[in-house]
Design an enzyme around this catalytic site. Structure first.
Site, short mmCIF file in Angstrom:
data_model
loop_
_atom_site.label_atom_id
_atom_site.label_comp_id
_atom_site.label_asym_id
_atom_site.label_seq_id
_atom_site.Cartn_x
_atom_site.Cartn_y
_atom_site.Cartn_z
N HIS A 1 33.99 38.86 34.68
CA HIS A 1 34.73 37.61 34.81
C HIS A 1 34.82 37.18 36.26
CE1 HIS A 1 37.84 40.53 35.91
NE2 HIS A 1 38.49 39.53 36.51
N ASN B 1 44.67 30.57 34.12
CA ASN B 1 45.23 31.86 34.53
C ASN B 1 46.70 31.94 34.12
OD1 ASN B 1 46.15 34.16 36.12
ND2 ASN B 1 44.28 33.89 37.33
N ASP B 2 47.06 33.04 33.47
CA ASP B 2 48.45 33.21 33.03
C ASP B 2 49.40 33.51 34.19
OD1 ASP B 2 47.78 32.90 30.23
OD2 ASP B 2 46.91 34.91 30.32
N GLU C 1 37.74 46.29 63.90
CA GLU C 1 37.52 45.06 63.11
C GLU C 1 38.80 44.24 62.96
OE1 GLU C 1 36.27 47.98 62.27
OE2 GLU C 1 34.14 47.69 61.81
N HIS D 1 35.86 43.89 32.59
CA HIS D 1 35.24 42.83 31.78
C HIS D 1 34.62 41.78 32.73
CE1 HIS D 1 35.02 40.80 27.76
NE2 HIS D 1 34.56 39.89 28.60
N ASN E 1 35.45 38.67 41.86
CA ASN E 1 35.89 39.93 42.46
C ASN E 1 35.40 41.00 41.53
OD1 ASN E 1 37.29 40.20 44.76
ND2 ASN E 1 39.31 40.21 43.81
N GLN F 1 36.84 33.86 38.83
CA GLN F 1 38.01 32.98 38.90
C GLN F 1 37.65 31.66 39.53
OE1 GLN F 1 41.82 34.57 39.98
NE2 GLN F 1 41.04 36.66 40.04
N CYS G 1 41.40 45.64 26.39
CA CYS G 1 41.04 44.65 27.42
C CYS G 1 41.66 43.28 27.12
CB CYS G 1 39.52 44.53 27.49
SG CYS G 1 38.97 43.15 28.50
N HIS H 1 32.09 43.26 26.92
CA HIS H 1 32.94 43.91 27.92
C HIS H 1 32.12 44.70 28.94
CE1 HIS H 1 36.73 45.82 29.22
NE2 HIS H 1 36.03 46.93 29.33
N CYS I 1 38.65 40.58 26.38
CA CYS I 1 37.71 40.66 25.25
C CYS I 1 38.09 39.65 24.17
CB CYS I 1 37.72 42.07 24.67
SG CYS I 1 36.61 43.22 25.49
N LYS J 1 32.45 50.90 53.61
CA LYS J 1 32.75 50.47 54.97
C LYS J 1 34.20 49.98 54.99
CE LYS J 1 32.36 48.19 58.97
NZ LYS J 1 32.21 48.85 60.27
N HIS K 1 28.24 33.35 49.23
CA HIS K 1 28.33 34.59 50.02
C HIS K 1 28.57 35.75 49.06
CE1 HIS K 1 29.08 32.52 53.93
NE2 HIS K 1 29.75 31.64 53.19
N GLU L 1 33.57 25.97 58.04
CA GLU L 1 32.18 25.66 57.68
C GLU L 1 31.90 24.16 57.75
OE1 GLU L 1 30.95 27.57 54.06
OE2 GLU L 1 31.05 29.57 54.97
N HIS M 1 26.12 26.96 49.20
CA HIS M 1 25.64 28.34 49.35
C HIS M 1 26.65 29.30 48.75
CE1 HIS M 1 28.22 27.54 52.87
NE2 HIS M 1 28.57 28.80 52.74
N SER N 1 41.00 43.87 38.65
CA SER N 1 41.91 44.54 37.74
C SER N 1 41.26 44.93 36.42
CB SER N 1 43.10 43.61 37.48
OG SER N 1 42.64 42.40 36.90
P1 H2U Z 1 40.79 39.93 38.92
O1 H2U Z 1 39.56 39.06 38.95
O2 H2U Z 1 41.30 40.26 40.26
O3 H2U Z 1 40.60 41.12 38.06
O4 H2U Z 1 41.91 39.07 38.21
C1 H2U Z 1 41.92 38.75 36.86
C2 H2U Z 1 42.80 37.53 36.67
O5 H2U Z 1 43.15 37.42 35.30
C3 H2U Z 1 44.09 37.62 37.46
O6 H2U Z 1 44.16 36.51 38.32
C4 H2U Z 1 44.47 36.97 35.19
C5 H2U Z 1 45.18 37.56 36.38
O7 H2U Z 1 46.25 36.75 36.79
N1 H2U Z 1 45.01 37.38 33.91
C6 H2U Z 1 45.41 36.45 32.99
O8 H2U Z 1 45.37 35.25 33.26
N2 H2U Z 1 45.87 36.85 31.76
C7 H2U Z 1 46.02 38.16 31.41
O9 H2U Z 1 46.36 38.46 30.29
C8 H2U Z 1 45.76 39.21 32.40
C9 H2U Z 1 45.09 38.79 33.67
ZN ZN Z 2 36.79 43.22 27.66
#
Ligand code: H2U
Ligand code: ZN
Length: 342
Positions: free
Chosen positions: A161, A72-73, A312, A159, A148, A163, A47, A110, A50, A306, A293, A177, A291, A156
């Site tokens: 998490h 975020n990478d 839709e 674990h 998500n 964003q 993972c 995890h 982790c 669904k 959602h 809104e 709020h 993806s």
């Molecule tokens: P999800 O919430 O859709 O699983 O996305 C996980 C995010 O984690 C995704 O935006 C980031 C991806 O770009 N990520 C990293 O920043 N580093 C990593 O090593 C893998 C995933």
């Molecule tokens: Zn993990």
């Protein structure tokens, strides 16, 4: 109104309609008979979220113990640097989009999603949401917090998490809104969602759970089968303005709501959830009510979802199960998580 007949309900917050066809599916159903999902391991060497593991960028995560936030990478937005020209052609408009994307690991474990963390651990997630929103809100108009969850939602990695995407612009849904709440305030002289939460508590038919500060309801206009709206019972425009007590009661209701979700079909319930609050840099916020959602895709079991397709995609959302029935189903499952109970 005969609620067994096809009818439309209006979403005053989203400014759109939903078609209800309750005659197609009158009675509530039980989830399919199946073995509950096994618990995932608490550490997965593969993972990338982790503690101590290598991410795709080559960076190594620290041995974090609580919540861990990192840039975020693979960010969808970049901080303002090179100017992208604004284009005003009526057919081919464009404008620059500056922002930042962060990932927030809810726990080093995890295998534990929000419902299986304890209130103290969930409070740490709430505190981190507030702190990140406050920090990014000094530089950006909107700070979008979301989670998500589940492969069905395109997540993806299991674990736990979420964003955080901060943007210089106000995204479309937030803008809608803003306008619907401002119009309601101008007409009624009160806040739409504060009025709604007290009416829903009085009516009780669409409440899933509530405490002194918060209520989770299946909205009158829900389009996803088990969609919920998490509403504060006090006036508040933005997440960082929550006081300690309100954060604690939020951690509790987040646990109660997501436990009921997991218990409905005895699975780790997939969904996309996120917070909406007043855009930053705007001083008039009396119409705005913070709020969250929750949009879960499941319909009748852990595997039957669904699909928002056909009608839709081309006309408007349609649902069979009444929001009142969905709320009743979520209310009637146990409030202890099935993995803890077994
Ligand atoms: P999800 O919430 O859709 O699983 O996305 C996980 C995010 O984690 C995704 O935006 C980031 C991806 O770009 N990520 C990293 O920043 N580093 C990593 O090593 C893998 C995933
Ligand atoms: Zn993990």
């Amino acid at each position: 109104m005969n609620e067994d007949r096809p009818h439309r309900r209006y979403d005053p917050l989203g400014g759109k309609w939903v078609l209800l066809s309750p005659h197609r599916l009158r009675r509530p159903w039980q989830g399919e008979e199946r073995e509950p999902d096994p618990s995932p391991p608490s550490y997965d060497p593969e993972c990338y979220l982790c503690p101590g593991n290598k991410r795709a960028s080559g960076e190594t995560n620290p041995d974090y113990e609580g919540v861990y936030v990192f840039a975020n990478d693979f960010p969808a937005l970049l901080p303002e640097s090179e100017e992208t020209a604004t284009q005003n052609d009526p057919l081919f408009q464009s404008e620059p989009a500056a922002g930042e994307c962060h990932v927030i690991c809810f726990s080093p474990d995890h295998g534990k999603t929000l419902p299986e963390l304890n209130d103290t651990q969930r409070l740490a997630v709430v505190d981190a949401w507030c702190a990140e929103t406050e920090k990014l809100g000094q530089r950006y108009r909107n700070v979008q917090i979301f989670e998500n969850k589940g492969a069905m939602m395109g997540c993806s990695n299991p674990h736990p998490h979420g964003q955080i995407w901060a943007t210089a612009h106000i995204p479309d849904i937030l803008q809608i809104e803003e306008e619907t709440q401002a119009a309601y305030f101008a007409e009624q002289g009160s806040s739409m969602l504060l009025d709604l939460v007290e009416q829903e508590i009085a009516k009780a038919e669409r409440i899933v759970v509530n405490n002194a500060d918060w209520a989770a309801i299946v909205p009158w206009w829900a389009s996803w089968p088990f969609e919920t709206l998490l509403l504060p019972r006090f006036a508040i425009a933005r997440m960082p303005d929550l006081d300690h007590g309100q954060r604690k009661s939020l951690a509790e209701i987040l646990g109660a709501l997501t436990t009921r979700y997991d218990n409905l079909f005895q699975c780790s319930f997939p969904y996309s959830m996120g917070w909406h609050g007043a855009p930053f840099g705007q001083s008039e916020t009396r119409h705005w009510q913070l709020h969250a959602h929750f949009y879960p895709p499941l319909l009748r079991s852990a595997s039957v979802r669904k699909f928002m397709v056909g009608y839709e995609m081309l006309a408007e959302p349609q649902r069979d199960l009444l929001p009142e029935q969905a709320a009743e189903m979520l209310r009637s499952v146990p409030d202890i998580h099935y993995r803890q109970a077994s």
